[in-house]
Design a protein around this motif. Structure first.
Motif, PDB file in Angstrom:
ATOM      1  N   UNK A 206       0.609  -1.725   0.323  1.00  0.00           N
ATOM      2  CA  UNK A 206       0.208  -0.481   0.604  1.00  0.00           C
ATOM      3  C   UNK A 206       0.709   1.370   0.032  1.00  0.00           C
ATOM      4  N   UNK A 207       0.545   1.882  -0.876  1.00  0.00           N
ATOM      5  CA  UNK A 207       2.062   3.110  -0.981  1.00  0.00           C
ATOM      6  C   UNK A 207       0.724   4.003  -1.927  1.00  0.00           C
ATOM      7  N   UNK A 208       0.784   4.698  -1.241  1.00  0.00           N
ATOM      8  CA  UNK A 208      -0.184   6.497  -0.990  1.00  0.00           C
ATOM      9  C   UNK A 208       0.671   7.516  -1.014  1.00  0.00           C
ATOM     10  N   UNK A 209       0.180   8.364  -1.918  1.00  0.00           N
ATOM     11  CA  UNK A 209       1.203   9.399  -2.163  1.00  0.00           C
ATOM     12  C   UNK A 209       0.489  10.626  -2.102  1.00  0.00           C
ATOM     13  N   UNK A 210      -1.233  10.780  -1.467  1.00  0.00           N
ATOM     14  CA  UNK A 210      -2.001  11.819  -1.416  1.00  0.00           C
ATOM     15  C   UNK A 210      -2.097  12.165   0.097  1.00  0.00           C
ATOM     16  N   UNK A 211      -1.664  11.717   0.974  1.00  0.00           N
ATOM     17  CA  UNK A 211      -1.622  11.883   1.909  1.00  0.00           C
ATOM     18  C   UNK A 211      -0.609  10.802   2.538  1.00  0.00           C
ATOM     19  N   UNK A 212       0.083  11.479   3.877  1.00  0.00           N
ATOM     20  CA  UNK A 212       0.129  10.156   4.994  1.00  0.00           C
ATOM     21  C   UNK A 212      -0.455   9.957   5.439  1.00  0.00           C
ATOM     22  N   UNK A 213       0.651   8.140   5.882  1.00  0.00           N
ATOM     23  CA  UNK A 213      -0.731   7.505   6.266  1.00  0.00           C
ATOM     24  C   UNK A 213       0.511   6.263   7.104  1.00  0.00           C
ATOM     25  N   UNK A 214      -0.248   6.040   7.784  1.00  0.00           N
ATOM     26  CA  UNK A 214       0.309   4.588   8.896  1.00  0.00           C
ATOM     27  C   UNK A 214       0.128   3.880   8.888  1.00  0.00           C
ATOM     28  N   UNK A 215       0.236   2.257   9.509  1.00  0.00           N
ATOM     29  CA  UNK A 215      -0.349   1.293  10.153  1.00  0.00           C
ATOM     30  C   UNK A 215      -1.648   1.619  11.285  1.00  0.00           C
ATOM     31  N   UNK A 216      -1.118   2.838  12.438  1.00  0.00           N
ATOM     32  CA  UNK A 216      -1.686   3.079  13.244  1.00  0.00           C
ATOM     33  C   UNK A 216      -2.993   3.828  12.423  1.00  0.00           C
ATOM     34  N   UNK A 217      -2.516   5.136  11.975  1.00  0.00           N
ATOM     35  CA  UNK A 217      -3.406   5.747  10.961  1.00  0.00           C
ATOM     36  C   UNK A 217      -4.630   5.092  10.335  1.00  0.00           C
ATOM     37  N   UNK A 218      -4.043   4.100  10.088  1.00  0.00           N
ATOM     38  CA  UNK A 218      -5.568   3.018   9.339  1.00  0.00           C
ATOM     39  C   UNK A 218      -6.522   2.631  10.006  1.00  0.00           C
ATOM     40  N   UNK A 219      -6.102   1.746  11.087  1.00  0.00           N
ATOM     41  CA  UNK A 219      -6.859   0.883  12.125  1.00  0.00           C
ATOM     42  C   UNK A 219      -8.435   1.966  12.915  1.00  0.00           C
ATOM     43  N   UNK A 220      -6.935   3.613  13.288  1.00  0.00           N
ATOM     44  CA  UNK A 220      -7.858   4.964  13.610  1.00  0.00           C
ATOM     45  C   UNK A 220      -8.922   4.671  13.092  1.00  0.00           C
ATOM     46  N   UNK A 221      -8.345   5.189  11.518  1.00  0.00           N
ATOM     47  CA  UNK A 221     -10.157   5.709  10.929  1.00  0.00           C
ATOM     48  C   UNK A 221     -10.797   4.819  10.771  1.00  0.00           C
ATOM     49  N   UNK A 222     -10.420   3.039  10.334  1.00  0.00           N
ATOM     50  CA  UNK A 222     -12.018   2.062  10.449  1.00  0.00           C
ATOM     51  C   UNK A 222     -12.668   2.359  11.963  1.00  0.00           C
ATOM     52  N   UNK A 223     -11.246   2.318  13.556  1.00  0.00           N
ATOM     53  CA  UNK A 223     -12.534   2.403  14.273  1.00  0.00           C
ATOM     54  C   UNK A 223     -13.482   3.653  14.730  1.00  0.00           C
ATOM     55  N   UNK A 224     -13.313   4.736  14.073  1.00  0.00           N
ATOM     56  CA  UNK A 224     -13.305   5.794  14.405  1.00  0.00           C
ATOM     57  C   UNK A 224     -14.928   6.076  13.713  1.00  0.00           C
ATOM     58  N   UNK A 225     -14.960   5.178  12.419  1.00  0.00           N
ATOM     59  CA  UNK A 225     -16.727   4.693  12.069  1.00  0.00           C
ATOM     60  C   UNK A 225     -17.331   4.136  12.194  1.00  0.00           C
ATOM     61  N   UNK A 226     -16.820   3.076  13.547  1.00  0.00           N
ATOM     62  CA  UNK A 226     -17.501   2.181  13.924  1.00  0.00           C
ATOM     63  C   UNK A 226     -18.544   2.343  14.875  1.00  0.00           C
TER      64      UNK A 226
END
Length: 99
Positions: free
Chosen positions: A79-99
């Protein structure tokens, strides 16, 4: 930064157990100061600069060979995203925020 999910599978070792190989791979990762990693039940997730990750992936692929395996199958998803900075933690936080 890129995030890579990797699974290294030794083939033809005479055993169905792979935990000894996983442990050796984790020891390799412990020595790598430019990455972050997380062991999961089905593989390992690594984050860092893509060039660094490719070097680390090669080291991980070699681990079972150094332990006597004659064949190794390594699977990876990048997963090589170049539109914004991402991380393992950020991806998990993003999902948890939507729960």
């Amino acid at each position: 930064m890129a995030i890579v999910e990797v699974t290294v599978i030794p083939v033809g070792t005479g055993s169905t157990s792979v935990s000894q190989y996983v442990a050796k791979c984790q020891k390799v990762l412990e020595l790598e100061k430019e990455i972050q990693y997380q062991l999961t039940p089905m593989g390992t997730v690594i984050e860092g600069e893509l060039d660094v990750l490719f070097n680390v992936l090669k080291k991980l692929h070699e681990v079972p060979f150094s332990e006597g395996a004659q064949r190794v199958v390594t699977s990876m998803r990048i997963d090589d995203r170049r539109d914004k900075k991402g991380s393992m933690d950020q991806k998990i936080r993003s999902v948890k925020e939507k729960l």
